[in-house]
Write a protein that holds these residues in place. Structure first.
Motif, PDB file in Angstrom:
ATOM      1  N   GLY A  12       2.575  17.258 -10.769  1.00  0.00           N
ATOM      2  CA  GLY A  12       1.665  16.459 -11.593  1.00  0.00           C
ATOM      3  C   GLY A  12       0.970  15.348 -10.830  1.00  0.00           C
ATOM      4  N   ASP A  13       1.346  15.132  -9.579  1.00  0.00           N
ATOM      5  CA  ASP A  13       0.738  14.042  -8.809  1.00  0.00           C
ATOM      6  C   ASP A  13      -0.746  14.286  -8.538  1.00  0.00           C
ATOM      7  N   THR A  14      -1.110  15.530  -8.246  1.00  0.00           N
ATOM      8  CA  THR A  14      -2.517  15.816  -7.960  1.00  0.00           C
ATOM      9  C   THR A  14      -3.378  15.552  -9.190  1.00  0.00           C
ATOM     10  N   ALA A  15      -2.940  16.030 -10.334  1.00  0.00           N
ATOM     11  CA  ALA A  15      -3.693  15.808 -11.564  1.00  0.00           C
ATOM     12  C   ALA A  15      -3.808  14.315 -11.864  1.00  0.00           C
ATOM     13  N   GLU A  16      -2.728  13.578 -11.652  1.00  0.00           N
ATOM     14  CA  GLU A  16      -2.751  12.138 -11.894  1.00  0.00           C
ATOM     15  C   GLU A  16      -3.689  11.437 -10.913  1.00  0.00           C
ATOM     16  N   GLY A  17      -3.647  11.847  -9.656  1.00  0.00           N
ATOM     17  CA  GLY A  17      -4.516  11.228  -8.664  1.00  0.00           C
ATOM     18  C   GLY A  17      -5.986  11.453  -8.959  1.00  0.00           C
ATOM     19  N   VAL A  18      -6.336  12.672  -9.345  1.00  0.00           N
ATOM     20  CA  VAL A  18      -7.738  12.977  -9.682  1.00  0.00           C
ATOM     21  C   VAL A  18      -8.164  12.223 -10.933  1.00  0.00           C
ATOM     22  N   ALA A  19      -7.292  12.209 -11.952  1.00  0.00           N
ATOM     23  CA  ALA A  19      -7.630  11.507 -13.191  1.00  0.00           C
ATOM     24  C   ALA A  19      -7.820  10.014 -12.934  1.00  0.00           C
ATOM     25  N   ALA A  20      -6.944   9.427 -12.148  1.00  0.00           N
ATOM     26  CA  ALA A  20      -7.061   8.002 -11.852  1.00  0.00           C
ATOM     27  C   ALA A  20      -8.344   7.698 -11.091  1.00  0.00           C
ATOM     28  N   ALA A  44       4.833  24.456  -3.338  1.00  0.00           N
ATOM     29  CA  ALA A  44       5.501  24.610  -4.631  1.00  0.00           C
ATOM     30  C   ALA A  44       5.781  23.250  -5.265  1.00  0.00           C
ATOM     31  N   GLN A  45       6.204  22.279  -4.453  1.00  0.00           N
ATOM     32  CA  GLN A  45       6.433  20.936  -4.974  1.00  0.00           C
ATOM     33  C   GLN A  45       5.153  20.345  -5.551  1.00  0.00           C
ATOM     34  N   ALA A  46       4.058  20.525  -4.848  1.00  0.00           N
ATOM     35  CA  ALA A  46       2.779  19.983  -5.315  1.00  0.00           C
ATOM     36  C   ALA A  46       2.341  20.634  -6.617  1.00  0.00           C
ATOM     37  N   ALA A  47       2.548  21.936  -6.710  1.00  0.00           N
ATOM     38  CA  ALA A  47       2.120  22.659  -7.908  1.00  0.00           C
ATOM     39  C   ALA A  47       2.858  22.184  -9.152  1.00  0.00           C
ATOM     40  N   GLY A  48       4.104  21.768  -8.985  1.00  0.00           N
ATOM     41  CA  GLY A  48       4.883  21.368 -10.145  1.00  0.00           C
ATOM     42  C   GLY A  48       5.019  19.883 -10.351  1.00  0.00           C
ATOM     43  N   VAL A  80       0.835  -1.199   0.000  1.00  0.00           N
ATOM     44  CA  VAL A  80       0.000   0.000   0.000  1.00  0.00           C
ATOM     45  C   VAL A  80       0.871   1.251   0.000  1.00  0.00           C
ATOM     46  N   LEU A  81       1.851   1.286   0.877  1.00  0.00           N
ATOM     47  CA  LEU A  81       2.683   2.482   1.010  1.00  0.00           C
ATOM     48  C   LEU A  81       3.396   2.832  -0.286  1.00  0.00           C
ATOM     49  N   VAL A  82       3.965   1.833  -0.953  1.00  0.00           N
ATOM     50  CA  VAL A  82       4.733   2.133  -2.164  1.00  0.00           C
ATOM     51  C   VAL A  82       3.839   2.513  -3.337  1.00  0.00           C
ATOM     52  N   SER A  83       2.542   2.240  -3.234  1.00  0.00           N
ATOM     53  CA  SER A  83       1.618   2.611  -4.313  1.00  0.00           C
ATOM     54  C   SER A  83       1.115   4.043  -4.191  1.00  0.00           C
ATOM     55  N   ARG A  84       1.350   4.672  -3.058  1.00  0.00           N
ATOM     56  CA  ARG A  84       0.820   6.010  -2.800  1.00  0.00           C
ATOM     57  C   ARG A  84       1.813   7.087  -3.223  1.00  0.00           C
ATOM     58  N   SER A  85       1.360   8.324  -3.172  1.00  0.00           N
ATOM     59  CA  SER A  85       2.171   9.457  -3.599  1.00  0.00           C
ATOM     60  C   SER A  85       3.313   9.727  -2.628  1.00  0.00           C
ATOM     61  N   GLN A  86       4.543   9.660  -3.136  1.00  0.00           N
ATOM     62  CA  GLN A  86       5.699  10.015  -2.312  1.00  0.00           C
ATOM     63  C   GLN A  86       5.649  11.484  -1.910  1.00  0.00           C
ATOM     64  N   LEU A  87       5.068  12.309  -2.751  1.00  0.00           N
ATOM     65  CA  LEU A  87       4.936  13.733  -2.430  1.00  0.00           C
ATOM     66  C   LEU A  87       4.098  13.907  -1.168  1.00  0.00           C
ATOM     67  N   THR A  88       2.936  13.281  -1.146  1.00  0.00           N
ATOM     68  CA  THR A  88       2.072  13.366   0.031  1.00  0.00           C
ATOM     69  C   THR A  88       2.792  12.828   1.263  1.00  0.00           C
ATOM     70  N   PHE A 108       1.991   7.718  -9.795  1.00  0.00           N
ATOM     71  CA  PHE A 108       2.606   8.956  -9.317  1.00  0.00           C
ATOM     72  C   PHE A 108       4.071   8.988  -9.714  1.00  0.00           C
ATOM     73  N   THR A 109       4.546  10.168 -10.114  1.00  0.00           N
ATOM     74  CA  THR A 109       5.903  10.284 -10.645  1.00  0.00           C
ATOM     75  C   THR A 109       6.843  11.109  -9.774  1.00  0.00           C
ATOM     76  N   TRP A 110       6.298  11.926  -8.869  1.00  0.00           N
ATOM     77  CA  TRP A 110       7.177  12.707  -7.992  1.00  0.00           C
ATOM     78  C   TRP A 110       7.966  11.750  -7.114  1.00  0.00           C
ATOM     79  N   ALA A 111       9.261  12.014  -6.956  1.00  0.00           N
ATOM     80  CA  ALA A 111      10.104  11.128  -6.160  1.00  0.00           C
ATOM     81  C   ALA A 111      11.017  11.943  -5.266  1.00  0.00           C
TER      82      ALA A 111
END
Length: 248
Positions: free
Chosen positions: A226-234, A220-224, A192-200, A243-246
């Motif tokens: 793309g994780d939020t957009a990906e999470g909502v789209a999914a 600022a990290q969140a704004a740039g 579960v943990l590794v499937s979630r957003s590292q940004l969050t 999620f791609t932020w690392a």
């Protein structure tokens, strides 16, 4: 095999094993020194998204191997605190998987993890009062944050061991598993943990540890990211997010 810290990486999870079974996985001076650079390497590894700390066999860690710490007590304590702080600062989710004794320095390491899962029958103790040692201020604050001042004082004043029932009630552990189920549950939770957003996760970890001054940084990290957009789209497309932020 010499006392050492073993590690492996599989399915985006790094597992660090305290290996000193002859002394119930007590930490030698060399093991305390080895933990911070090992954690640095694992934190920098993009293949690692979570970390599990555990002990070899049926014991988590019985504390410090006093026979290897015959020099200055202050120096020995400094090694343990440096290792504890490195673990607390690890930028990805950390989980202690506890069997058997989790005592002294072992409790310091477990408390420095984000989450603690224990097998029924595990025993926990904070034992400096048995040795006439002043427990470090940073370690005391971390313990109080987990269990509250009353339980922290009980553990520190008495040096007595507590069972998993009391550890769960007081917040020292998050879950208690029947014998034989700990590894399965750890595997489930880390998936579960590794499937979630590292940004969050990274932002939440800093905020939970009191870093409110970093609010603008994480916005600022969140704004740039793309994780939020990906999470909502999914969510809207009823699929698993990618999620791609690392952590870098």
């Amino acid at each position: 095999m010499e006392p050492q810290l073993l590690h492996r990486v599989a399915d985006a999870v790094a597992t660090v094993v305290v290996h000193h079974p002859a002394k119930r996985n007590a930490m030698t001076a060399a093991m305390w020194r080895a933990l911070p650079p090992l954690l640095d390497d694992l934190a920098a590894d993009p293949a690692v998204r979570a970390l599990v700390l555990t002990g070899e066999g049926g014991t988590f860690c019985a504390g410090a191997d006093i026979s290897t710490l015959r020099g200055s007590p202050r120096e020995a304590q400094g090694l343990a605190v440096a290792a504890e702080e490195a673990l607390a600062a690890f930028p990805k989710p950390t989980l202690a998987a506890v069997r058997g004794h989790c005592v002294g320095g072992g409790s310091q390491l477990a408390a420095a993890c984000d989450l603690r899962l224990a097998e029924e029958g595990a025993l926990f103790g904070v034992t400096p009062a048995k040795l006439g040692i002043v427990y470090p201020a940073s370690s005391t604050r971390r313990l109080v944050a987990l269990v509250g001042p009353a339980t922290a004082k009980y553990l520190l004043f008495s040096g007595e061991l507590i069972d998993t029932g009391r550890a769960l009630r007081t917040g020292l552990v998050d879950e208690v598993l029947p014998a034989g189920d700990l590894d399965k549950r750890v595997a489930e939770l880390t998936r579960v943990l590794v499937s979630r957003s590292q940004l969050t996760q990274a932002a939440a970890k800093e905020f939970a540890d009191g870093r409110a001054d970093r609010d603008a940084h994480w916005a600022a990290q969140a704004a740039g990211s793309g994780d939020t957009a990906e999470g909502v789209a999914a969510f809207l497309e009823r699929r698993q997010p990618h999620f791609t932020w690392a952590v870098s």
